[in-house]
Write an enzyme that holds these catalytic residues in place. Structure first.
Site, short mmCIF file in Angstrom:
data_model
loop_
_atom_site.label_atom_id
_atom_site.label_comp_id
_atom_site.label_asym_id
_atom_site.label_seq_id
_atom_site.Cartn_x
_atom_site.Cartn_y
_atom_site.Cartn_z
N GLU A 91 97.19 -9.47 164.17
CA GLU A 91 98.40 -9.87 164.12
C GLU A 91 98.65 -10.74 162.91
OE1 GLU A 91 101.33 -11.42 163.90
OE2 GLU A 91 101.44 -12.33 165.94
N CYS A 142 105.42 -16.29 163.84
CA CYS A 142 105.13 -15.10 163.15
C CYS A 142 106.36 -14.26 163.26
CB CYS A 142 103.87 -14.19 163.78
SG CYS A 142 103.77 -14.39 165.35
P1 NDP Z 1 94.24 -17.87 158.13
O1 NDP Z 1 94.38 -16.66 158.18
O2 NDP Z 1 93.68 -18.57 156.96
O3 NDP Z 1 93.72 -18.78 159.17
C1 NDP Z 1 93.85 -18.12 160.60
C2 NDP Z 1 92.44 -18.10 161.41
O4 NDP Z 1 91.40 -17.53 160.55
C3 NDP Z 1 92.02 -19.94 161.32
O5 NDP Z 1 91.29 -20.09 162.44
C4 NDP Z 1 90.98 -19.94 159.97
O6 NDP Z 1 90.11 -20.83 160.46
C5 NDP Z 1 90.27 -18.41 160.24
N1 NDP Z 1 89.60 -17.91 159.10
C6 NDP Z 1 89.79 -18.24 157.84
N2 NDP Z 1 88.97 -17.54 156.98
C7 NDP Z 1 88.22 -16.44 157.82
C8 NDP Z 1 87.48 -15.43 157.61
N3 NDP Z 1 87.01 -14.89 156.28
N4 NDP Z 1 87.02 -14.93 158.87
C9 NDP Z 1 87.30 -15.20 159.99
N5 NDP Z 1 88.49 -16.11 160.15
C10 NDP Z 1 88.68 -16.65 159.16
O7 NDP Z 1 95.71 -18.66 158.10
P2 NDP Z 1 96.34 -20.22 157.58
O8 NDP Z 1 96.12 -20.85 158.67
O9 NDP Z 1 95.63 -20.67 156.34
O10 NDP Z 1 97.62 -19.77 157.04
C11 NDP Z 1 98.06 -19.31 156.04
C12 NDP Z 1 99.40 -18.63 156.06
O11 NDP Z 1 99.28 -17.32 157.41
C13 NDP Z 1 100.55 -19.26 156.78
O12 NDP Z 1 101.19 -20.03 155.54
C14 NDP Z 1 101.47 -18.17 157.57
O13 NDP Z 1 102.13 -17.39 156.40
C15 NDP Z 1 100.46 -17.02 158.00
N6 NDP Z 1 100.28 -17.45 159.60
C16 NDP Z 1 100.58 -16.43 160.42
C17 NDP Z 1 100.32 -16.84 161.66
C18 NDP Z 1 100.66 -15.87 162.69
O14 NDP Z 1 101.21 -16.10 163.84
N7 NDP Z 1 100.59 -14.39 162.43
C19 NDP Z 1 100.12 -17.88 162.20
C20 NDP Z 1 99.47 -18.93 161.16
C21 NDP Z 1 99.76 -18.70 159.76
P3 NDP Z 1 90.28 -22.04 159.60
O15 NDP Z 1 91.71 -22.53 159.94
O16 NDP Z 1 89.29 -22.96 160.11
O17 NDP Z 1 90.14 -21.88 158.07
#
Ligand code: NDP
Length: 475
Positions: free
Chosen positions: A249, A283
């Protein structure tokens, strides 16, 4: 029956102490900069241990049977209710969202509601053939161990969306919360684990590397991920080696289209919350609004009225309905994109300047008019309290614009003639199109994206199928 457990009502301090680790990473309130608490940061070896424990206990959990697991989920919902106020306070302090409105208390309430809804679902075997040639039945079993990685915007609710169907089907779950909101998810798991058997549900806080260790682990059978498209793609690459099942998602850039017969005054509140729920950090929030030229000024005017009457501030103040951006990274994205819109000559109706008087990452509700459809504020997901209003003269053009981006999570159509709205809805490229509302999710109704918004459905019976493996029995 799940064993009788006396449910404990935790107050905020008790809950925080239960998960606090003074040697760990400090987590700050994005509204004030104050330290909320400290969290232990997990490592790759913690993932290893958690996955092995989940693997060991999974057959026992599955063997309990559907009714007993449903009973556990119902009791888990009661446990959330018992500590709801403490959970909401922690969520508000850590994530920044206010207690009231569609925010912290609402999110905790949704956690209990989703658990109960999943307890009530039953994925019964389907009879595919039953005639003189024989009988074929389609059964569903647990996948095994589910690795769930979540974001910071709705940390508790999205964790529940991942864990409730998984547990219901007989899987065990290891969660990796976002680094920005580890306390909320650990507190939720602590409360749920008053009820659930040991190791059925575990949480390992940590950074992206810890997340990658979970999602690439050969003993994880299914990954549920909510977050950015970039990370979703990285997970998909590593999942290939183990053929790990995926639900991704990945957010979107939802369009709303207003039709000419809409009543701007009547829809203004719903339009506003469709865009600004959780201060735009959702989202499936509306992130671009297409407005017919004939209604343009009126829609702008009505939205400004709602925006200026909706209080923003520190989450624990009972009056506030909007909060800060959750983190500096997101705040910087919003500042950059609004600046790009201003530089292009777009007109700011309200907001438009970063808040400097408060300590936190506050950005005021910003409505942007006279903006082109190819402006970065329209084409990039800004994920904050901003809405560009794009004027259209030709409805077909508006539909093309709405469908013109490589994302497709939600969308909406607004008008008085339901049949006309439904016709336009059918033309929109998205996992869900709402009519006269936006972003309204329901535990019974499947939800998921198309294009770069990901794939795999959550919620309802379809959601259970995504955390199950099919098994045909034919005779
Ligand atoms: P990320 O995709 O970076 O992070 C989401 C989760 O994935 C976090 O728990 C993160 O850990 C983890 N993660 C990061 N790298 C990896 C990896 N290689 N393998 C597995 N898990 C990983 O999103 P961000 O929080 O940085 O947000 C960035 C953008 O994403 C936002 O600006 C927004 O546009 C979008 N977003 C979308 C959401 C939605 O509901 N679909 C929710 C939040 C953000 P950690 O945080 O510890 O790095």
């Amino acid at each position: 029956m799940a064993p009788e457990t006396t449910l404990i009502t935790h107050n905020y301090q008790e809950l925080l102490e239960a998960i606090h680790d003074s040697s760990g990473l400090e987590v700050k309130n994005p509204a004030t900069g104050e330290v909320v608490g400290s969290t232990r940061m997990g490592s790759v070896s913690d993932i290893e241990a958690a996955v092995q424990a989940a693997r060991t206990v999974q057959p026992v959990w599955e063997e309990l049977g559907s009714d007993q697991r449903a009973d556990y989920l119902s009791k888990a919902a009661d446990a959330v209710d018992a500590s709801a106020e403490a959970l909401a306070e922690l969520l508000s302090r850590e994530q920044g969202k206010p207690l009231n409105g569609p925010n912290a208390r609402f999110e905790v309430g949704a956690c209990a509601a989703w658990l109960r809804a999943n307890a009530g679902f039953e994925l019964a075997p389907e009879v595919l053939v039953d005639d003189e040639s024989g009988r074929a039945e389609l059964h569903y079993k647990a996948v095994g161990v589910v690795g769930a990685v979540g974001p910071w915007n709705w940390p508790m609710m999205i964790s529940i969306w991942q864990l409730a169907p998984s547990l219901r089907m007989g899987n065990t779950v290891v969660l990796k919360p976002s680094e920005y909101t580890p306390l909320s998810v650990q507190a939720l798991v602590y409360v749920l684990n008053q009820v659930l058997p040991a190791d059925v549900l575990q949480v390992v806080p940590g950074d992206g590397k810890v997340g990658a260790a979970l999602t690439s682990h050969p003993d994880v059978d299914k990954v549920m991920f909510t977050g950015s498209t970039v990370t979703g793609k990285a997970i998909m690459r590593t999942a290939a080696d183990n053929l790990t099942r995926l639900t991704l998602e990945l957010g979107g850039n939802d369009a709303g289209i207003i039709l000419e017969d809409a009543d701007p005054k009547a829809i203004a509140q719903d339009l506003f919350w469709g865009a600004f729920i959780n201060t735009g950090q959702t989202c499936a929030a509306m992130k671009r609004l297409y407005v017919p030229a004939s209604l343009y000024d009126q829609v702008c005017e009505e939205l400004v009225k709602v925006a200026e009457a909706t209080p923003m501030g520190i989450g624990l103040n009972e009056d506030n309905l909007l909060g800060p951006l959750q983190n500096k990274q997101q705040y910087d994205i919003v500042v950059r994109l609004v600046q790009a819109a201003k530089d292009s000559g777009a007109r700011i109706l309200t907001g438009g300047e970063p808040e400097t008087e408060q300590a936190g990452y506050f950005y005021p509700v910003t409505l942007v008019a006279d903006i082109d459809n190819d402006n970065p504020l329209v084409t990039e997901e800004q994920f904050g309290p901003v809405l560009p209003l794009i004027k259209y003269n030709d409805l077909e053009q508006a539909i093309q614009w709405a469908n013109g981006l490589d994302v497709g999570l939600g969308s909406s159509v607004w008008g008085n003639d339901l049949e006309a709205c439904k016709k336009i809805a059918a033309k929109l490229e998205a996992g869900t199109t709402w009519v006269n509302k936006h972003g309204a999710v329901d535990p019974r109704v499947p939800f998921g994206g198309i294009k770069s918004s990901g794939f795999g459905l959550e919620f309802g019976i379809e959601g259970l199928k995504q955390v199950a493996v099919p098994h045909v029995i034919s005779y």
